[in-house]
Design an enzyme around this catalytic site. Sequence first.
Site, PDB file in Angstrom:
ATOM      1  N   THR A 108      46.639  25.987  27.145  1.00 10.98           N
ATOM      2  CA  THR A 108      48.073  25.724  26.965  1.00 10.98           C
ATOM      3  C   THR A 108      48.300  24.343  26.359  1.00 10.98           C
ATOM      4  OG1 THR A 108      48.521  27.080  28.896  1.00 10.98           O
ATOM      5  CG2 THR A 108      50.280  25.600  28.201  1.00 10.98           C
ATOM      6  N   HIS A 125      47.552  24.448  22.731  1.00 11.46           N
ATOM      7  CA  HIS A 125      48.649  25.079  21.970  1.00 11.46           C
ATOM      8  C   HIS A 125      49.790  24.082  21.746  1.00 11.46           C
ATOM      9  CE1 HIS A 125      46.946  29.052  22.032  1.00 11.46           C
ATOM     10  NE2 HIS A 125      46.900  29.094  23.345  1.00 11.46           N
TER      11      HIS A 125
END
Length: 342
Positions: free
Chosen positions: A40, A43
């Site tokens: 995450t 990203h």
Amino acid sequence: MLALVKTGPGPGLELREVPRPEVGINDVLVKVHRTGICGTDLHIAAWDPWAAKTIVPPLVVGHEFVGEVVEIGPNVAGFAPGDLVSGEGHVVCGRCRHCLAGRRHLCAHTVGLGVGRDGAFAEYVALPMTNIWRHAPGIAEDVAAIFDPFGNAVHTALAFPVLGEDVLVTGAGPIGLMATAVVRHAGARFVVVSEPNPVRREIAARMGATVVVDPRERDLADVQRELGMVEGFDVALEMSGNPAAIRTVLDNMAHGGSIAILGIPTEDVALDVNEIVFKLLTIRGIYGREMYETWYKMTVMLQSGLDITPAITHRFPAREHESAFAAARSGDAGKVIMDWTA
Ligand code: NAD
Ligand code: ZN
């Protein structure tokens, strides 16, 4: 305090001075010791389409951490300065049907630490006391730092009984690696790990895989023959998010088998529903951790000999965050830890 901040829309993260988080009446303020880098975070750093539609800068990123309690709000009981703690990164609403019933992992209004609110890649992080987990004595800080993804692994690995069963793990990223060790610890017979990356296959073998396989070179029917399996896998843990891997799982399941899906595909996936029907398969999606049964299970498995440390491959001081993120991005790493006290 120093924090790793997404300062505006676009790629990159900046280590900069920001105000310390405010401590609400129900909050615990934690001095961060170590943090783990999650996909995450990559990203968000890369500012991919998911990040662009999800993240509102400026935002302190990160959600995997361990640290010590330094301050508690006036309503807080049961925590004291000096406690070694981690945080459950899903902050739930507390008022919906599931929250009220104690099924907080099913809350549909979850806000993610380091996603929807300022996170843990910082010298201090504040969370509601209901999101704080105090570690049992003897849990190593590197391991404590990754209780969040370890919890993803445990939640998935224990979704179905594995004692004596043949288990397929697709994807040996950090979470698949930890899940491999967990199902081995929980008494699986064969644990077959499918993973294209040779570095990760090697770690999977050290963490308890019976056979590791490169899905581009060898099919799982062949592995089943080698092991003398005749009916297919009883349990599969999908930890790659790769469409081909998910289809391979369906092809190799025993009738009545169970599939726990943690991997998050980034595109639509076409599946042969006939296989699900005629093999009477059970498929369960897994998100986050159960609050706090998963945390309890993580602790007691560590206390009874589970070792997840081979999944930790890199350690950096936080000021070398660019190198840390590069290592995590490389794909050749397991878990990458940043130290905020160095
Ligand atoms: P990761 O990206 O590091 O690992 C995925 C692995 O899958 C990689 O090693 C990759 O080489 C491998 N892979 C790619 N194609 C494959 C194929 N065809 N067959 C087998 N393996 C293949 O990710 P991670 O941090 O270990 O997380 C695992 C997955 O879980 C990711 O999809 C991530 O987005 C997701 N995730 C879900 C949750 C949740 O709560 N559901 C939480 C964290 C992460
Ligand atoms: Zn809720």
